[in-house]
Scaffold this motif. Structure first.
Motif: not given
Length: 977
Positions: A215-219, A226-233, A241-245, A250-257
């Protein structure tokens, strides 16, 4: 227009829509027993089976012995003209190769866990630490001033599941499973008689906020930060926070598919086999966020898409409409539902029909019945019942049940669905709000979606969902309409939503410029790809009323909107077909108006016969009147053959015969009783006080006991029955005595052919009786590691116990005396009982309204109840046997009048004669009152699982607050009036 073409389509294609049950391989597999069960499935109208490794399996998964069983079943399937599908996992969810992939830590599933702490953390699991100031969030690397609250995100590693977002892990899974099947199965059978694989509930890690090593590199590559910027959201609210979520999910979904579904599908494509199965939690936005971030794209990567339906209650239209939409858009002519799990032993075929038809009207047309177990001993009997193997007392009627749905599935594959409205699915708006640890974060989104589903469904507006990921690849403006794959829509509806994908926005702008018709249900989006944007030019140009008026179907009841109905309209070369389902508990008299629909007839899904409909046709539109019973459905087809009934013809009103006379057993049934309490002795020591079997089982596991145990069961008998059988389950070193006498083993069996049956008639005495059951008790260390070592459900789902502690049962020529004043009526026909039980003599006379209270509290099966009826022409002739039963045979004056399976009434006129009439009713119930659940607070839950019965890990010594000493039964009997 020709109704014959529709009927011919159904006759031709119903075999390809026959049910394919989950066949649970859950014991030591014996090829001849497997072959015998296949032949029985064929007799029941099933088209195949999924060979499904499951909890209790004693044959080593993927071993030589395993594949000998696989090959035997493929061979028998060829002989029977059936399909032998493989299941791609041992237990579920799919992906861990029965545990092989769990041996390498690089494959383990990962998640994120939040915490708010007073001290700066330094443990190795910490990924990042934050502080909140003035509505913002800042990542920090060390302790701050005194009093600072630290917002911490830690890494969670789950050793019992795998990282499905990482395609390298999926490649290992395919190598362990699919490649091995390809190597072992003859090429001529691979992709033919063994058509393909069922993948079950693949998911990114749903037991925590999902994470992956990739995830970090893909993000960073996709979003540039940096993905760590999005973690607390993902856990807390702050500015931005909404945009980071949105970015994260969105990325997690694409990576799973792309990391799991697509590689598995591509492997199947390249190797000539099909992929089927289902995701998980398809029935709401929150569930989809927890598991995959949107289930509709999953269906694009299945040859035979599927869903799951759990429990006895009726759900919304959502899951069925999602899958039906994708299948229509991608021209996938079959869609399967894994259905009926968790319904409980008492579920009736009428309830099962209602559950299935809710899904069929939404877009499903095949059934995977859950569950057809190979064995029912031990934990296996608690595996999300009801079961449809030999333990089902009305299994013979499954042939009629299956024939109905085989026909219905074929009917709903005819032509194409006439849906002219495209609803943009609001899945991606959920990305903005979802917080894994906050169960209420999507409550508003789910409520808004339910309101939309009800509004569309109650108006019978034909529609499909459009998934924005799929639309990006296959949607285009066509004239003033919008095409998505094979489907063209004249109307687009935007539901309550907050964001649209950039590709969707561009499409809608072009659609509106071309004169497209756009309606809105609720608030309009203000974001693109999760980020604030000006969307003022995306505006509705037609009203919801105009959208409803444009529907080709309008149904009223008493002049008002007929709510609680669902419809599917199909069109093909032979004319149009309308499927109409009543989801309510009320009988309805309906007025139908169908645009561009010719003369019509009713088509029976039982035998494909045609009958006339109260209707009139003006050449372009059809008006019809219909009486639709509670929970029933009809298929109406365009037809030029049968004459229509007069539109104004009144509906027939039925008057019930009175069953107020006395009832007797036509033949005394073999009764049964469960013994579920015992005293325990370990290694020859003193006996404990009497305890529930559930308590004994759990404590032996928790104590990691190994040795010899003896269970002492007691029962009281007022008589010595002429026939008394003791039924127990096999165990190592098993020894059974009754009142000190050894019991001879009989070759017959009860409940399951693996259970042992002993003749106890010569050993029973009046008064107190004691059964001593001794066995060697042992569990492997693996059992304790699975139960108490932490982790998610996957390894528990394929666990096999070495020794199983179970109830025992009495069968024979006795009644069970109970205390009349100790019964209390509960919900859903339940009878709550606080008294005792004694064996007593059977009587020929019986109270038909509740056999539970009249000597048969534990009974499951058929009884023959005889009564007489004085009748003359003009008297009521309708049998309306209310009460609680699954199916009921009816005989009048020695003639078989039929069996009630889906109906609860029967016209007896053809068999009645003036004067006295002999009537035999044969109601049948399942084994609910023998198997339970007996002791949960909810006396008859609409959803059950293993823990409903077992109380696993709930005991603290002999105390379990969830266990109630009283018994709950379900009424079995018929109403007199």
């Amino acid at each position: 227009m020709s109704e014959h073409r529709i009927v011919e389509h159904i006759q031709k294609t119903s075999p390809t829509h026959a049910s394919i049950p989950f066949w649970s391989w859950n014991d030591r597999l014996e090829p001849e027993s497997l072959r015998a069960q296949i032949r029985r499935m064929k007799e029941l109208g099933m088209g195949g089976f999924f060979m499904h490794a499951r909890g209790g399996l004693e044959t080593e998964y993927l071993s030589d012995e395993w594949f000998r069983a696989i090959l035997a079943c493929i061979d028998e399937a060829k002989k029977q003209g059936m399909e032998a599908w493989s299941y791609d996992e041992n237990g579920w969810p799919s992906g861990f190769a029965g545990g092989v992939l769990l041996k390498d830590a690089e494959n383990h599933a990962l998640g994120l866990e939040p915490a708010v702490e007073d001290a700066f953390p330094s443990d190795e699991k910490v990924l990042a630490v934050y502080r909140m100031d003035d509505g913002g969030c800042t990542r920090i690397d060390g302790p701050a001033e005194e009093g600072t609250r630290y917002y911490v995100v830690r890494l969670r590693v789950d050793k019992t599941y795998v990282d499905t977002m990482n395609p390298a892990v999926t490649d290992k899974f395919l190598a362990c499973t699919h490649e091995e099947y390809k190597r072992r199965i003859p090429a001529a059978d691979f992709g033919t008689h063994m058509p393909g694989f069922f993948t079950d509930e693949p998911q990114y890690f749903r037991w925590s906020t999902p994470y992956s090593r990739i995830l970090p590199d893909a993000f960073a590559e996709r979003y540039g930060y940096d993905i760590r910027q999005a973690f607390p959201a993902l856990f807390w609210d702050f500015e931005g926070c909404e945009a980071m979520r949105y970015d994260y999910y969105s990325l997690c979904h694409d990576l799973f598919i792309n990391g799991f579904m697509k590689p598995v599908y591509n492997w199947c494509e390249e190797n000539g086999v099909q992929l089927t199965g289902h995701g998980i939690e398809e029935w709401g936005l929150g569930g989809q966020m927890m598991c995959c971030g949107g289930v509709m794209p999953v269906y694009a990567f299945e040859h035979l898409p599927g869903i799951d339906y759990l429990g006895r209650g009726l759900n919304t239209d959502l899951a069925a409409k999602q899958i039906g939409s994708v299948c229509a858009q991608l021209r996938k002519d079959r869609a399967i539902t894994e259905t009926f799990a968790c319904c409980g032993w008492d579920v009736s075929p009428r309830e099962l029909r209602n559950i299935a038809e809710l899904q069929y009207v939404g877009g499903l047309n095949m059934m995977c019945q859950h569950l057809y177990p190979y064995s029912s001993r031990g934990q296996r009997k608690r595996d999300y019942p009801a079961h449809y193997s030999e333990t089902l007392q009305w299994q013979d009627e499954l042939a009629d049940f299956n024939r109905y749905f085989n026909h219905l599935g074929a009917a709903l594959s005819y032509g194409s669905e006439a849906a002219d409205v495209l609803v943009i699915h609001p899945m991606h708006s959920a990305y903005l709000r979802y917080k894994r640890k906050d169960n209420t974060s999507l409550a508003d989104n789910d409520r808004e979606l339910r309101e939309l589903l009800s509004w569309l469904g109650d108006r019978q507006i034909p529609y499909h969902f459009g998934d924005e990921r799929l639309m990006a690849d296959m949607a285009a403006v066509e004239g003033d309409g919008l095409r998505v794959g094979a489907c063209r829509y004249s109307y687009v509806l935007i539901p309550d939503c907050d964001t649209l994908d950039a590709s969707t926005v561009a499409l809608l702008r072009e659609y509106l410029r071309a004169g497209g018709k756009l309606a809105a249900f609720g608030r309009m989006p203000t974001r693109v790809d999760g980020h604030p944007a000006d969307l003022s030019d995306i505006a509705a140009n037609i009203t919801l009323d105009a959208l409803a008026e444009a529907s080709p179907l309008h149904i009223t009841r008493g002049g008002e909107l007929a709510c609680g109905l669902r419809a599917q309209l199909r069109r093909g070369e032979g004319g149009k077909l309308l499927y109409l389902k009543n989801l309510t508990g009320e009988d309805m008299e309906l007025a139908l108006h169908l645009r561009d629909f010719g003369n019509a007839a009713l088509l029976s899904m039982d035998d494909l016969s045609l009958s006339a409909l109260r209707s009139r046709c003006d050449g372009t539109d059809l008006a019809a009147r219909l009486q639709l019973e509670a929970g029933h459905a009809v298929v109406i087809i365009e037809s030029a053959t049968p004459a229509a009934l007069d539109y104004e013809l009144p509906f027939r009103t039925w008057k019930a015969i009175s069953l107020s006379g006395g009832f007797t057993f036509d033949e005394l049934p073999e009764n049964m009783m469960t013994l579920d309490r015992a005293r325990l002795s370990v290694n020859g020591g003193e006996f404990t006080e009497e305890r529930p079997i559930e308590c004994i089982r759990d404590n032996l596991l928790f104590d990691r006991f190994a040795g010899r145990i003896t269970l002492a069961f007691r029962f009281t008998a007022d008589i010595c029955p002429e026939k008394l059988l003791l039924v127990a389950e096999p165990a190592k070193g098993l020894s059974i005595t009754l009142n000190g006498k050894n019991l001879p083993t009989l070759p017959e069996h009860r409940i399951d052919h693996r259970f042992l049956t002993f003749d106890a008639a010569d050993a029973v005495v009046t008064g107190e009786n004691e059964i001593l059951l001794s066995m060697d008790y042992f569990q492997r260390d693996e059992v304790f590691e699975v139960l108490y070592g932490g982790g998610s459900e996957s390894v528990r789902n394929c666990l096999c116990f070495d020794t199983e502690i179970e109830n025992i049962y009495l069968f024979g020529s006795f009644a069970v005396a109970t205390d009349a004043d100790a019964f209390t009526s509960g919900p859903r026909f339940s009878e709550i009982y606080t008294g005792g039980f004694r064996l007593t003599a059977q009587r020929a006379e019986v109270d038909p309204t509740s056999l539970v209270k009249d000597g048969y509290p534990f009974y499951g099966g058929r009884v023959r109840l005889r009564t007489t009826l004085d009748w003359k022409p003009g008297d009521p002739a309708e049998l309306l046997p209310g009460g609680r039963w699954a199916v009921m045979g009816v005989e009048v004056n020695g003639c078989d009048a039929g069996t009630l399976i889906f109906d609860t009434h029967m016209d007896l006129t053809p068999w009645l004669r003036e004067g006295k009439n002999d009537i035999v009713l044969s109601p049948c119930c399942a084994l609910r009152n023998l198997m339970g659940p007996f002791h949960r607070e909810n006396p008859e839950p609409t959803s059950v699982g293993p823990n409903t019965f077992s109380y696993e890990k709930e005991w603290k010594g002999t105390v379990c607050p969830a266990y109630l000493a009283r018994y709950s039964f379900v009424r079995f009997g018929i109403d007199r009036e």
